[in-house]
Scaffold this active site. Structure first.
Site, PDB file in Angstrom:
ATOM      1  CG  HIS A 284      12.859   4.556  -6.389  1.00  0.00           C
ATOM      2  ND1 HIS A 284      12.339   4.211  -5.161  1.00  0.00           N
ATOM      3  CD2 HIS A 284      11.960   4.129  -7.303  1.00  0.00           C
ATOM      4  CE1 HIS A 284      11.188   3.592  -5.322  1.00  0.00           C
ATOM      5  NE2 HIS A 284      10.925   3.543  -6.609  1.00  0.00           N
TER       6      HIS A 284
ATOM      7  CB  SER B  10       0.619  -5.630  10.008  1.00  0.00           C
ATOM      8  OG  SER B  10       0.538  -6.945   9.482  1.00  0.00           O
TER       9      SER B  10
ATOM     10  NE  ARG C  63       7.558  -2.613  14.212  1.00  0.00           N
ATOM     11  CZ  ARG C  63       7.188  -1.492  13.622  1.00  0.00           C
ATOM     12  NH1 ARG C  63       5.931  -1.346  13.228  1.00  0.00           N
ATOM     13  NH2 ARG C  63       8.058  -0.521  13.419  1.00  0.00           N
TER      14      ARG C  63
ATOM     15  CG  HIS D 156      -1.912  14.597   9.623  1.00  0.00           C
ATOM     16  ND1 HIS D 156      -0.680  14.037   9.853  1.00  0.00           N
ATOM     17  CD2 HIS D 156      -2.118  14.531   8.283  1.00  0.00           C
ATOM     18  CE1 HIS D 156      -0.145  13.651   8.702  1.00  0.00           C
ATOM     19  NE2 HIS D 156      -0.996  13.950   7.731  1.00  0.00           N
TER      20      HIS D 156
ATOM     21  CG  HIS E 213      -5.095  -2.217  -1.250  1.00  0.00           C
ATOM     22  ND1 HIS E 213      -4.295  -1.133  -1.546  1.00  0.00           N
ATOM     23  CD2 HIS E 213      -4.260  -3.196  -0.786  1.00  0.00           C
ATOM     24  CE1 HIS E 213      -3.025  -1.439  -1.275  1.00  0.00           C
ATOM     25  NE2 HIS E 213      -2.980  -2.668  -0.814  1.00  0.00           N
TER      26      HIS E 213
ATOM     27  CG  ASN F  48       3.020  -1.792  11.771  1.00  0.00           C
ATOM     28  OD1 ASN F  48       3.758  -1.865  12.751  1.00  0.00           O
ATOM     29  ND2 ASN F  48       3.318  -1.075  10.700  1.00  0.00           N
TER      30      ASN F  48
ATOM     31  CG  HIS G  90       0.562   0.444   6.581  1.00  0.00           C
ATOM     32  ND1 HIS G  90       1.454   1.216   7.313  1.00  0.00           N
ATOM     33  CD2 HIS G  90       0.906  -0.846   6.795  1.00  0.00           C
ATOM     34  CE1 HIS G  90       2.306   0.411   7.926  1.00  0.00           C
ATOM     35  NE2 HIS G  90       2.000  -0.838   7.628  1.00  0.00           N
TER      36      HIS G  90
ATOM     37  N   GLY H 223      12.100 -16.016   7.951  1.00  0.00           N
ATOM     38  CA  GLY H 223      11.408 -17.239   7.588  1.00  0.00           C
ATOM     39  C   GLY H 223       9.918 -17.176   7.812  1.00  0.00           C
ATOM     40  N   GLY H 224       9.351 -15.985   7.757  1.00  0.00           N
ATOM     41  CA  GLY H 224       7.916 -15.835   7.925  1.00  0.00           C
ATOM     42  C   GLY H 224       7.145 -16.386   6.743  1.00  0.00           C
TER      43      GLY H 224
END
Length: 312
Positions: free
Chosen positions: A185, A102, A120, A155, A106, A118, A116, A268-269
């Site tokens: 939101h 990942s 996986r 794109h 910035h 990633n 961004h 728990g990473g």
């Protein structure tokens, strides 16, 4: 297409995925360091107590990037965290492993977008049963000042990454990206989208793995030309202030909605590596309103609403 239980265990080659991801991690960090031209990544290896670990690489205060983070992780456990089993309750209690790369970029210059990406791979095993597995990932772009040619290029690369694996994938994964990277939101998109996919196994392991590799390899060709095009654009404190304000939206999404962040924290990473995506400087302004007709207003009025950029 999303039946994640192949009939042949031998068809799932986790080692091949590991080899690709670690190689991709190395290559991408070298490419981004050369693109920056002024700083190198610092390695930060870590281990996870329950199982696995990773390598987080961070570049700060370079010629282009104020902060760039590229992380590889391979973690495992005996029981899935709630964020992973909520929509797949049949997987609860299975042993699992997850690996991926990942990254978040910035840049300092407000005219260069934040990016961004990633990719996986997830696998859950239970004795006597075929493994359940899938690929996920994608890439998306968050500009602060919009340019049509940049949006079209981004794109187009997303389209080209998917086209060899089925013409139906790009419209599906573009829509998924538009829907996922949306701040409910705020009733506002985080950026201009790109592609996003999860729970994907396509027409078997080789097909799905090939598609994931193509997405990974198209990220740099999607981002680098845009960054090079905008890197010498002059800016003032006005543009910098707007960039810091818009970065606040990025933080809000990552902490409120991002499934990867939730999975990492619940499993728990390593918190420092999970939150590497956050920008080094950010600001919030109460009830900010962009001046009518300004480039800042154009971002939310023209560029952030979902649209078919390839129709231009």
């Amino acid at each position: 297409m999303n039946d994640s239980t192949p009939s042949d265990n031998s068809s799932v080659d986790s080692d091949a995925v590991y080899q690709f991801l670690t190689g991709f991690h190395d290559t991408l960090c070298q490419q981004l360091s050369e693109l920056d031209g002024g700083a190198s990544f610092i390695d930060d290896k870590w281990k996870r107590e329950e199982g696995g670990g990773g390598l987080t690489r961070i570049l700060t205060n370079g010629n282009m990037f104020e902060k760039a983070g590229v992380g590889f992780s391979k973690v495992s456990g005996t029981a899935l965290p709630p964020s992973a089993s909520a929509h797949r309750p049949e997987l609860a209690g299975r042993g699992w492993q997850a690996m991926g790369v990942s990254l978040v970029l910035h840049p300092t210059n407000p005219y260069i977008p934040t990016a961004h990406a990633n990719v996986r791979f997830f696998r859950a095993d239970k004795e006597g049963e075929a493994p359940v597995w899938w690929f996920g990932g994608g890439f998306d772009l968050t500009p602060y000042y919009g340019f049509e040619e940049d949006c079209v290029h981004w794109h187009q690369q997303a389209h080209d990454a998917l086209e060899p694996f089925g013409s139906e994938l790009h419209p599906k994964f573009k829509q998924w990206c538009d829907d996922y990277f949306y701040l409910k939101h705020r009733s506002e998109a985080r950026g201009i989208g790109g592609l996003f996919f999860d729970d994907f196994n396509g027409n078997g392991f080789e097909h799905a793995f090939g598609m994931m590799q193509s997405v990974a390899n198209h990220f740099y060709t999607a981002y680098a030309p845009i960054a090079e095009r905008r890197r010498d654009t002059e800016y003032s404190q006005r543009e910098r202030d707007f960039q810091l304000y818009r970065r606040g939206r990025y933080v809000e999404f990552n902490l409120v909605f991002d499934r990867g962040t939730l999975f990492g924290l619940q499993s728990g990473g390593r918190t420092e590596s999970i939150l590497m995506s956050l920008p080094p400087h950010v600001s919030w302004h109460y009830n900010y309103q962009s001046p009518a007709g300004s480039p800042e207003a154009a971002l939310t009025e023209k560029y952030l609403p979902a649209r078919d950029w390839l129709s231009l």
